[in-house]
Scaffold this active site. Structure first.
Site, PDB file in Angstrom:
ATOM      1  N   TYR A 286       0.153  -1.223   0.008  1.00 45.00           N
ATOM      2  CA  TYR A 286      -0.213   0.321  -0.099  1.00 45.00           C
ATOM      3  C   TYR A 286       0.782   1.222   0.201  1.00 45.00           C
ATOM      4  O   TYR A 286       1.466   1.406   0.892  1.00 45.00           O
ATOM      5  CB  TYR A 286      -0.707  -0.010   1.309  1.00 45.00           C
ATOM      6  CG  TYR A 286      -1.868  -1.031   1.571  1.00 45.00           C
ATOM      7  CD1 TYR A 286      -2.301  -1.774   0.243  1.00 45.00           C
ATOM      8  CD2 TYR A 286      -2.971  -1.311   2.971  1.00 45.00           C
ATOM      9  CE1 TYR A 286      -3.277  -3.123   0.398  1.00 45.00           C
ATOM     10  CE2 TYR A 286      -4.080  -1.799   2.498  1.00 45.00           C
ATOM     11  CZ  TYR A 286      -3.917  -2.756   1.464  1.00 45.00           C
ATOM     12  OH  TYR A 286      -4.497  -4.087   1.196  1.00 45.00           O
TER      13      TYR A 286
ATOM     14  N   PRO B  14     -16.360  -4.282   1.075  1.00 42.66           N
ATOM     15  CA  PRO B  14     -18.057  -5.036   1.194  1.00 42.66           C
ATOM     16  C   PRO B  14     -18.639  -4.201   0.757  1.00 42.66           C
ATOM     17  O   PRO B  14     -19.962  -4.079   1.131  1.00 42.66           O
ATOM     18  CB  PRO B  14     -17.385  -4.315   3.090  1.00 42.66           C
ATOM     19  CG  PRO B  14     -16.659  -3.057   2.931  1.00 42.66           C
ATOM     20  CD  PRO B  14     -15.058  -3.687   1.605  1.00 42.66           C
ATOM     21  N   LEU B  15     -18.163  -3.059  -0.196  1.00 44.59           N
ATOM     22  CA  LEU B  15     -19.208  -2.272  -1.069  1.00 44.59           C
ATOM     23  C   LEU B  15     -19.541  -1.983  -2.248  1.00 44.59           C
ATOM     24  O   LEU B  15     -20.039  -2.501  -3.559  1.00 44.59           O
ATOM     25  CB  LEU B  15     -19.143  -0.991  -0.506  1.00 44.59           C
ATOM     26  CG  LEU B  15     -19.702   0.032   0.820  1.00 44.59           C
ATOM     27  CD1 LEU B  15     -19.300   1.288   0.738  1.00 44.59           C
ATOM     28  CD2 LEU B  15     -20.293  -0.759   1.128  1.00 44.59           C
TER      29      LEU B  15
ATOM     30  N   GLY C 288     -18.092  -2.740  -5.888  1.00 42.83           N
ATOM     31  CA  GLY C 288     -17.687  -1.519  -6.992  1.00 42.83           C
ATOM     32  C   GLY C 288     -16.214  -1.111  -7.002  1.00 42.83           C
ATOM     33  O   GLY C 288     -16.171  -0.420  -7.894  1.00 42.83           O
TER      34      GLY C 288
ATOM     35  N   PRO D 135     -14.199  -1.488 -12.422  1.00 43.23           N
ATOM     36  CA  PRO D 135     -14.607  -1.204 -13.272  1.00 43.23           C
ATOM     37  C   PRO D 135     -15.640  -3.365 -13.427  1.00 43.23           C
ATOM     38  O   PRO D 135     -14.495  -3.793 -14.338  1.00 43.23           O
ATOM     39  CB  PRO D 135     -14.104  -0.805 -14.985  1.00 43.23           C
ATOM     40  CG  PRO D 135     -12.946   0.041 -14.243  1.00 43.23           C
ATOM     41  CD  PRO D 135     -12.875  -0.882 -12.750  1.00 43.23           C
TER      42      PRO D 135
END
Length: 313
Positions: A67, A223-224, A226, A229
């Site tokens: 990261y 967790p959401l 998206g 693409p």
């Protein structure tokens, strides 16, 4: 940097309640630090965001050496304090590749796993990392292992177990794995599993139940949805939008609260570089999707799971 429990002072929030993680007790809403690399040019803002997370009761931070090519680890090292009781979880199986098509490359071989743990120890400034996830590259979304990066699980677990015996890591987790891999790894002692999973992309329903049966923390990433693409987004789902309006909360909060309700061993690590979004994510831990909202729950549970098989490289 770590303790078995976060400090218990009057009024200390515990977003989402608490759950066990490798012998530690952590708030069920944690923080995925990957997006901190977006604040690389404003280190003060990144540090302030981390301090705000601690103020809100977050004590579980998910990171990796890849990261920001060590930036995020160093930020955690310099910002978190011993009294925060923070449990920092890192991962190995990939190395930074800042100039590649994606900013990481596979590093699955045993000697690479050991070198990655050493890199994490240095950048985090600690003698032991509480949990290190072995990021396999068995499943999408993400990067799949190829060539000499296709490594037998037993060889990887051997080095991870040795690192645990040496005291360099406290516990072993798994990431991006199949149910078969988890079953094979159980004798080694697995603390947590991180796979892509959300309300709209639920390929691992049986995996969640397997983790519950063995007392393994389930830590869904993306967790959401998206994230790339082609991946479905929780916040685009009509049932989620309807629940958001009915409960007067954001669609993201509905998606996170649904995950917390899915199993008591679920730990969330939503990431953001925005303080407002951080506060909303933490507040999702207090959203009670209780039986009084039967209609809402039924509509959410009935959402069709769609594929998230996106390959990055």
């Amino acid at each position: 940097m770590t303790s078995s429990t976060a400090p218990e002072t009057p009024g200390t929030p515990r977003p989402g309640g608490t759950a066990p993680l490798a012998g530690h007790t952590v708030s069920r809403v944690g923080y995925g630090a990957m997006q901190l690399e977006r604040l690389h040019g404003d280190r003060a803002a990144a540090a302030a965001l981390l301090r705000r997370a601690v103020e809100l009761g977050v004590d579980h931070f998910d990171t990796a050496q890849f990261y920001g090519n060590g930036f995020v680890n160093e930020l955690l090292r310099d910002t978190l304090r011993p009294e925060d009781g923070a449990v920092v979880v890192s991962k190995v199986g990939a190395d930074p590749d800042p100039h590649g098509p994606v900013p990481l490359r596979a590093a699955q071989r045993p000697e690479q796993l050991r070198a990655s743990v050493e890199d994490n120890l240095r950048s985090l400034g600690t003698e032991q990392i509480p949990v290190v996830n072995l990021r396999r590259m068995d499943t999408l979304p993400g990067v799949l292992a190829e060539g000499d990066q296709v490594v037998d699980l037993d060889d990887q677990l051997a080095v991870m177990t040795a690192l645990r015996d040496e005291g360099k890591i406290g516990a072993i987790g798994l990431s991006s794995v199949t149910q078969d891999v988890l079953r094979r790894a159980l004798p080694a002692g697995i603390a947590c599993v991180q796979n892509a999973y959300s309300l709209v992309a639920r390929p691992d329903e049986e995996m969640v139940d397997l983790c519950t049966a063995h007392g393994i923390a389930w830590v869904p990433f993306f967790p959401l949805g998206g994230a790339f693409p082609g991946m479905p987004k929780v916040t685009d789902e009509p049932a989620v939008l309807a629940a958001s309006a009915a409960l007067d909360v954001t669609p993201s909060q509905v998606g996170l609260a649904w995950l917390l309700r899915r199993s008591a061993g679920t730990l969330l690590i939503p990431g953001t570089g925005d303080a407002g979004h951080l506060e909303q994510n933490v507040a999702a831990g207090a959203l009670a999707l209780s039986e009084e909202f039967d209609g809402v729950l039924a509509s959410l549970d009935a959402v069709t799971s769609r594929g998230a098989d996106v390959r990055l490289a």
